[in-house]
Design a protein around this motif. Sequence first.
Motif, short mmCIF file in Angstrom:
data_model
loop_
_atom_site.label_atom_id
_atom_site.label_comp_id
_atom_site.label_asym_id
_atom_site.label_seq_id
_atom_site.Cartn_x
_atom_site.Cartn_y
_atom_site.Cartn_z
N SER A 130 64.60 -1.37 -52.21
CA SER A 130 64.97 -0.43 -51.22
C SER A 130 64.98 -0.79 -50.04
N ARG A 131 65.78 0.09 -49.14
CA ARG A 131 66.15 -0.39 -47.88
C ARG A 131 64.78 -0.26 -47.07
N SER A 132 63.87 0.80 -47.22
CA SER A 132 62.56 0.78 -46.62
C SER A 132 61.80 -0.49 -46.92
N THR A 133 61.92 -1.22 -48.18
CA THR A 133 61.15 -2.36 -48.44
C THR A 133 61.58 -3.60 -47.47
N ASP A 191 58.09 -0.22 -53.68
CA ASP A 191 58.77 0.44 -54.64
C ASP A 191 58.32 0.27 -56.05
N GLU A 236 69.78 -1.97 -53.44
CA GLU A 236 69.35 -0.58 -54.02
C GLU A 236 70.14 -0.42 -55.14
N PRO A 237 69.55 0.12 -56.11
CA PRO A 237 68.38 0.78 -56.15
C PRO A 237 67.24 -0.25 -56.71
N HIS A 238 67.57 -1.37 -56.84
CA HIS A 238 66.50 -2.42 -57.17
C HIS A 238 65.62 -2.96 -56.16
N ASP A 246 70.37 -2.04 -46.98
CA ASP A 246 70.59 -1.24 -48.46
C ASP A 246 71.26 -1.46 -49.74
#
Length: 305
Positions: free
Chosen positions: A73-76, A235, A69-71, A66
């Motif tokens: 995301s952790r999900s990516t 994202d 982030e915010p550039h 993470d």
Amino acid sequence: MAASIALPPSTKLHQNHFHHSSFRGSPLPPSAFPCSSIKQKQHGSKTYLTKISAKFELKPPPYPLDALEPHMSRSTLEYHWGKHHRAYVDNLNRQIEGTELEELSLEDIITKTYKKGNILQQFNNAAQIWNHDFLWESMKPGGGGKPTGELLELIERDFGSFEKFLEEFKSAAATQFGSGWAWLAYKDNTVDHPRPSEKDKKLVILKSPNAVNPLVWDYAPLLTIDVWEHAYYLDFQNRRPDYISTFVSNLISWEAADLRLQKAKAEAAERVKEKEKKKEKKKNEGSDEEVYVDNSSSESDSDSD
């Protein structure tokens, strides 16, 4: 002014191959590294150790998932690193098991299976492991901005200005059709130049399709951006230009690029030294040759007297 260079996988370039034992990318250790796997064979009540085979492991990025982030995301990163990158490692390990490639380094597998564009099936997974290791180290939390020192000087020399470099780098990434990569690389042209100078060592922008990377050409990569859709879709959806701008402004690790430049220059200098040593050795061997003098005519004259 430097121009972007697009080279397809089938491109066959006349090149002086670098030493495969050296890591021409990040100065840090490769993230995917071989580990020993001891195979056991059971025979009756005894267990025999057979072969120790090299396997590649998945190592996490050099920051928490993470941290970008915010550039980004952790999900990516969970999908990009945790699923796509992991799949490349698992697939390569299956592909090389029991083959001659099992004992090679990742870089040697890449160059051996590229075969000047006649790509073998193991290439894509091996190159994608290397590319992603390199990518994670090309980014950092709080990245972006502007490089300093020699790297900035070379960028301004070879592209006209830092702003012009950004324009060309973004264009290369945006215009890479389909999946692929854009790279900033260091090109050493001095080895075969008749009168080499520092000006022959240039920075260039490359773009490559699919898994192809500059290791298969005579380039030392300094920086990369991944433009496969899985790198940004969660994202940015289909807005690749927005992803590229965010990457350049907020994620690039110029410190890593500078370290890679210094390593590339040191390796280039070492290659020049090796060439000079070989040249001097050949010269000395030539001067030590014995001179054969034909005295047969004088001997025959004396015999006839």
